[in-house]
Write a protein that holds these residues in place. Structure first.
Motif, short mmCIF file in Angstrom:
data_model
loop_
_atom_site.label_atom_id
_atom_site.label_comp_id
_atom_site.label_asym_id
_atom_site.label_seq_id
_atom_site.Cartn_x
_atom_site.Cartn_y
_atom_site.Cartn_z
N LEU A 2 0.82 -1.22 0.00
CA LEU A 2 0.00 0.00 0.00
C LEU A 2 0.85 1.26 0.00
N VAL A 3 1.97 1.24 0.73
CA VAL A 3 2.82 2.43 0.83
C VAL A 3 3.68 2.60 -0.42
N TRP A 4 4.33 1.50 -0.86
CA TRP A 4 5.20 1.53 -2.05
C TRP A 4 4.71 0.50 -3.04
N PRO A 5 3.80 0.85 -3.93
CA PRO A 5 3.30 -0.12 -4.91
C PRO A 5 4.44 -0.64 -5.80
N PRO A 6 4.40 -1.92 -6.15
CA PRO A 6 5.46 -2.48 -7.01
C PRO A 6 5.45 -1.86 -8.39
N GLU A 7 6.63 -1.62 -8.92
CA GLU A 7 6.75 -1.11 -10.28
C GLU A 7 6.72 -2.24 -11.30
N ASN A 8 7.26 -3.38 -10.94
CA ASN A 8 7.33 -4.54 -11.85
C ASN A 8 6.59 -5.72 -11.23
N TRP A 9 5.37 -5.95 -11.71
CA TRP A 9 4.60 -7.07 -11.19
C TRP A 9 5.07 -8.38 -11.80
#
Length: 191
Positions: A43-50
């Motif tokens: 929630l705080v740092w959404p992933p850039e590469n799923w």
């Protein structure tokens, strides 16, 4: 007057438990998968590469392992319980989760180090560059990464084990003494 610890069951986590049926096991699995530090960091740092291959966010990989490992561990605990009657306490349940969670994390990180060193060595221009890349990948991901992976694996497994111990298991009812001898079995014999 009763002292604080007269029997083994007076110690924390040593009370006898039994498997709980119904939706409690599914709830334990769902909550065990949702490790709070992982969910909060999403929630705080959404992933850039799923799903970008080798550069996939490590939190996504940890969550994928949890989705597979937590229900599998619950199923294995039920199989062990049916076969041997153990684990019989909440402490035994949590201990199994933590032990096997740490082993799984170490094995997966070691496998990750081998795969990354192999991929890098395969794309190298010559033998010296391949050996250098393999050595660097093994040192960084193997030697440096395994202790950190074990720490994360044990922490995740501790959470999942606590969810399993308190949701998928319930306290075993106290044995009832057969004072008339009508049941035909000793009620104090181990189950």
């Amino acid at each position: 007057m009763k002292t604080r610890f007269e029997t083994l069951e007076d110690l924390p986590g040593q009370r006898r438990v039994t498997w709980r049926s119904g939706g409690w096991v599914a709830l334990a699995a769902l909550l065990g998968i949702a490790w709070p530090p992982l969910i909060i960091t999403f929630l705080v740092w959404p992933p850039e590469n799923w799903l970008a291959g080798l550069s996939t966010d490590w939190r996504v990989l940890v969550l994928a392992v949890g989705v597979l490992a937590v229900p599998l561990c619950l199923w294995l605990l039920n199989q062990e319980r049916q076969r041997t009657g153990r684990p019989g306490t909440r402490l035994g349940i949590v201990w199994r989760f933590m032990f096997y969670g740490g082993l799984l994390a170490a094995a997966l990180q070691g496998f990750n180090a081998l795969v990354l060193s192999g991929i890098g060595a395969a794309g190298a221009a010559d033998v010296g560059q391949a050996l250098g890349y393999a050595e660097t990948a093994l040192l960084i991901f193997g030697v440096g990464g395994v202790p950190l992976a074990i720490l994360v694996g044990i922490s995740y497994a501790l959470w999942a084990g606590l969810c399993a111990a308190f949701l998928a298991f319930m306290p075993r009812p106290a044995p009832v003494r057969d004072r008339l001898g009508l049941s035909g079995r000793d009620s104090f014999a181990p189950d």
